[in-house]
Scaffold this motif. Structure first.
Motif, short mmCIF file in Angstrom:
data_model
loop_
_atom_site.label_atom_id
_atom_site.label_comp_id
_atom_site.label_asym_id
_atom_site.label_seq_id
_atom_site.Cartn_x
_atom_site.Cartn_y
_atom_site.Cartn_z
N ARG A 33 0.83 -1.21 0.00
CA ARG A 33 0.00 0.00 0.00
C ARG A 33 0.87 1.25 0.00
NH1 ARG A 33 -3.00 -3.01 3.82
NH2 ARG A 33 -2.14 -1.77 5.55
N ARG A 34 1.92 1.28 0.81
CA ARG A 34 2.83 2.44 0.86
C ARG A 34 3.47 2.69 -0.50
NH1 ARG A 34 7.38 2.07 4.91
NH2 ARG A 34 7.66 4.23 4.30
N ALA A 35 3.90 1.63 -1.18
CA ALA A 35 4.54 1.77 -2.50
C ALA A 35 3.56 2.37 -3.50
CB ALA A 35 5.06 0.42 -2.98
N ILE A 36 2.34 1.87 -3.53
CA ILE A 36 1.35 2.37 -4.49
C ILE A 36 0.97 3.81 -4.15
CG2 ILE A 36 -0.98 2.04 -5.40
CD1 ILE A 36 -0.50 -1.01 -4.87
N ARG A 37 0.81 4.10 -2.87
CA ARG A 37 0.50 5.47 -2.46
C ARG A 37 1.61 6.42 -2.90
NH1 ARG A 37 0.16 4.52 2.70
NH2 ARG A 37 -1.94 3.69 2.53
N TRP A 38 2.88 6.02 -2.72
CA TRP A 38 4.01 6.84 -3.12
C TRP A 38 4.00 7.04 -4.64
CZ3 TRP A 38 8.39 7.38 -5.97
CH2 TRP A 38 9.33 8.32 -5.53
N ALA A 39 3.70 5.97 -5.38
CA ALA A 39 3.64 6.07 -6.85
C ALA A 39 2.57 7.05 -7.30
CB ALA A 39 3.39 4.68 -7.46
N ARG A 40 1.44 7.08 -6.59
CA ARG A 40 0.37 8.02 -6.91
C ARG A 40 0.81 9.47 -6.73
NH1 ARG A 40 -4.95 5.54 -3.81
NH2 ARG A 40 -5.36 3.92 -5.37
N GLU A 41 1.64 9.70 -5.74
CA GLU A 41 2.00 11.07 -5.35
C GLU A 41 3.22 11.62 -6.06
OE1 GLU A 41 2.40 10.52 -1.14
OE2 GLU A 41 0.23 10.34 -0.83
N HIS A 42 3.87 10.84 -6.92
CA HIS A 42 5.10 11.27 -7.57
C HIS A 42 5.03 11.03 -9.08
CE1 HIS A 42 6.25 10.84 -3.37
NE2 HIS A 42 7.19 11.74 -3.63
N ASP A 43 5.75 11.84 -9.82
CA ASP A 43 5.85 11.68 -11.27
C ASP A 43 6.91 10.62 -11.57
OD1 ASP A 43 6.14 11.85 -14.00
OD2 ASP A 43 6.68 13.98 -14.04
N LEU A 44 6.48 9.40 -11.80
CA LEU A 44 7.40 8.29 -12.00
C LEU A 44 8.27 8.47 -13.24
CD1 LEU A 44 5.11 5.26 -11.06
CD2 LEU A 44 6.62 6.61 -9.59
N SER A 45 7.74 9.12 -14.26
CA SER A 45 8.51 9.32 -15.49
C SER A 45 9.69 10.27 -15.27
CB SER A 45 7.61 9.82 -16.62
OG SER A 45 7.09 11.09 -16.30
N ALA A 46 9.65 11.07 -14.20
CA ALA A 46 10.72 12.03 -13.92
C ALA A 46 11.81 11.45 -13.01
CB ALA A 46 10.14 13.28 -13.27
N LEU A 47 11.60 10.26 -12.47
CA LEU A 47 12.60 9.67 -11.57
C LEU A 47 13.86 9.28 -12.34
CD1 LEU A 47 10.41 7.32 -9.34
CD2 LEU A 47 11.44 9.51 -8.69
N PRO A 48 15.03 9.51 -11.76
CA PRO A 48 16.27 9.10 -12.43
C PRO A 48 16.45 7.58 -12.35
CG PRO A 48 16.77 9.99 -10.26
CD PRO A 48 15.28 10.20 -10.50
N CYS A 49 17.14 7.03 -13.33
CA CYS A 49 17.43 5.60 -13.31
C CYS A 49 18.34 5.27 -12.13
CB CYS A 49 18.08 5.16 -14.62
SG CYS A 49 16.92 5.17 -16.00
N GLY A 50 18.17 4.07 -11.60
CA GLY A 50 18.93 3.63 -10.45
C GLY A 50 18.05 3.56 -9.22
N ARG A 51 18.69 3.42 -8.07
CA ARG A 51 17.96 3.31 -6.80
C ARG A 51 17.54 4.69 -6.32
NH1 ARG A 51 19.03 -0.20 -1.38
NH2 ARG A 51 17.97 1.18 0.07
N ASN A 52 16.28 4.80 -5.93
CA ASN A 52 15.73 6.01 -5.34
C ASN A 52 15.17 5.62 -3.97
OD1 ASN A 52 15.29 8.25 -7.72
ND2 ASN A 52 15.27 6.17 -8.51
N ASP A 53 15.78 6.14 -2.90
CA ASP A 53 15.36 5.78 -1.55
C ASP A 53 14.06 6.48 -1.17
OD1 ASP A 53 17.37 3.96 -0.79
OD2 ASP A 53 18.75 5.59 -0.32
N ILE A 54 13.21 5.73 -0.49
CA ILE A 54 11.97 6.26 0.06
C ILE A 54 12.03 6.13 1.58
CG2 ILE A 54 9.45 5.98 0.17
CD1 ILE A 54 9.68 4.80 -2.74
N ASP A 55 12.32 4.91 2.06
CA ASP A 55 12.43 4.65 3.49
C ASP A 55 13.57 3.65 3.71
OD1 ASP A 55 12.00 4.41 6.22
OD2 ASP A 55 10.17 3.22 6.03
N GLY A 56 14.78 4.05 3.30
CA GLY A 56 15.95 3.19 3.45
C GLY A 56 15.75 1.85 2.78
#
Length: 162
Positions: A33-56
């Motif tokens: 649920r947290r992952a999907i909620r985070w995906a809703r709130e952010h522009d996924l197409s703008a994320l840089p390639c590689g690891r992006n930390d949310i909660d360590g």
């Protein structure tokens, strides 16, 4: 819209739905649920390639760009420590899945939390922008399969610690 769940023989669901319209209360795992909620709130197409930390190490997202491949060039994979919540930001691909117990498992890479497997698919989903599929540790999944020819994809794989 409710998420669509398919239960494997161990009772764990592979969950499929749309990040915008899935009723999060129907998803039984808080990390998913947290992952999907985070995906809703952010522009996924703008994320840089590689690891992006949310909660360590508890929740992060790996972003990759690649071309989908022919079915025979894709492999089943599985993880023990993480649930994969796969979301396509652009492009289209098919992901096949099967219960690990029905696959022939290769050697498990502890450091990478990764194992390749061989087997036949029990289910298939098509991921287009905004759709997601969550694969639990009992689920072998074969991502990146081309749909009607190769496409250039940008995909976000949320890693949810179990």
């Amino acid at each position: 819209m409710r998420g669509f769940g398919i239960r494997n023989k161990e009772g764990h669901p592979m969950i499929f739905g749309n990040i915008e319209s899935t009723d999060l209360s129907t998803i039984g795992h808080e990390g998913v649920r947290r992952a999907i909620r985070w995906a809703r709130e952010h522009d996924l197409s703008a994320l840089p390639c590689g690891r992006n930390d949310i909660d360590g190490d508890a929740l992060y997202v790996n972003v990759a760009e690649y071309d989908s491949k022919a079915f025979e060039d894709c492999k089943f994979e599985a993880h023990k420590r993480y649930i994969d919540v796969q979301v396509v930001a652009s492009g289209i691909e098919r992901i096949d899945s099967q219960v690990i117990a029905k696959c022939e498992a290769g050697e498990f890479d502890e450091e990478g939390d990764f194992m390749l497997l061989e087997g036949e698919a029990a289910t298939q989903v098509i991921l287009e922008p905004g759709s997601f599929a969550a694969y639990f540790p009992d689920d072998a999944h074969k991502p990146g399969i081309a749909v009607d020819g190769a496409s250039h994809n940008k995909k976000c794989v949320f890693k949810v610690l179990v």
